[in-house]
Enzyme design. Sequence first.
Site, short mmCIF file in Angstrom:
data_model
loop_
_atom_site.label_atom_id
_atom_site.label_comp_id
_atom_site.label_asym_id
_atom_site.label_seq_id
_atom_site.Cartn_x
_atom_site.Cartn_y
_atom_site.Cartn_z
CG ASP A 179 -1.81 1.11 1.28
OD1 ASP A 179 -2.35 1.54 0.16
OD2 ASP A 179 -1.93 1.94 2.30
CD GLU A 261 -4.98 0.76 -3.55
OE1 GLU A 261 -6.19 0.30 -2.88
OE2 GLU A 261 -4.26 1.79 -3.37
CG ASP A 344 -1.28 3.01 5.79
OD1 ASP A 344 -2.29 3.61 5.30
OD2 ASP A 344 -0.28 3.88 6.27
#
Length: 380
Positions: A179, A261, A344
């Site tokens: 992340d 992501e 996170d």
Amino acid sequence: MSKELNVLRTLKIRLNPTPQQHQSLLSTLERFNEACNWIAQQAFGGRVTNKIAIQKIVYYAVRERYALSAQMTIRAIAKVAEAYKRDRDRLPTFRPHGAIVYDERILSFDGLEFASLWTLQGRIKVAIQVCGYHAGIIGNSHVRGQADLCLIRGKWYLLLVVEAPDEPCESALDFLGVDLGIVSLATDSDGNTYSGMALERKRRIYAHRRRNLQRKGTPAAKRKLRKIAGVQARFQRDTNHRISKSLVNIARDTHRGIAIENLKGIRDRATVRRKQRSKHANWAFHQLRTQIEYKAASRGVAVVAVDPNNTSRMCSECGYTDKANRPSQALFLCKSCRYSASADFNTALNIRARALVMKPMVASARNAVRAGVQLHAAAL
Ligand SMILES: [Zn+2]
């Protein structure tokens, strides 16, 4: 390995000359640029801008006047012709410490320890400093044509363009979920966090100093401003370099891919968090992402980009998804199963889980690397 898998990279190699070698390099650099200025004038007077035509007029004169070797003379003429290619109607001038382009006839490498360079005092063997990551690339690639010898803030570098094959990607059975954020620049699904605190602190100090200098507006203040911008960008790059290297090493050593992501998600999140994120932080964020993709591809680590929807709101234990699962920016607390973790870390676990149900997109990772190479070269 087939040819189309090769990518071009620019490596910045630090030279560690002795004081005497420093003098040789310096006098060669200055002589070379003097010669360029003289060649430019001759060419301008003779109204020729093409390399071959310039060579015909000045070659012997340059060798005699400036005592440059045959190949060095050709390089000086080429540098002038390049400048005329950009603008043929203006007499170009060359800074005394502008770069010399060395090609394989005047530069060679002796293992990973020395570079041998032509100077006015003959060839010298200068110690070079190559980090492990670069050593791997130099070791397995051929130097393409040329390297720029540059003097940057009193230190010597060779900017070297190499063609290096990407290592074949292992097909990953598991992934390290990553992340990317601001306070923690990165958090992985093993629970490691890479803090951005030092970076943010520095950014604030510099922002304050910049405001003061901008208010002054004197030439000295402007010079100082430029210097600060350079120091800040370098600190940023070093931080991102360390983080991406560490993440890629962890993934590689444990035979996992890296999951992040996809870019759409980053943009959406950037909108949500716009208030806390300066333009600078956004740029830094993309730099880190690019460095991860770039290093991963060169080390044979697969990168998978996953759907970012609700990765921060979903419980990694039970799958319950709710905005209310986030009582604060830093904390995750599941309304359903009471699982709690740093926000996170929970997000990184979700990113990993999504990658596990996807097929690795090796091809897209490679495209990302292509884009990344340009960024990387621009950042140097
Ligand atoms: Zn839960």
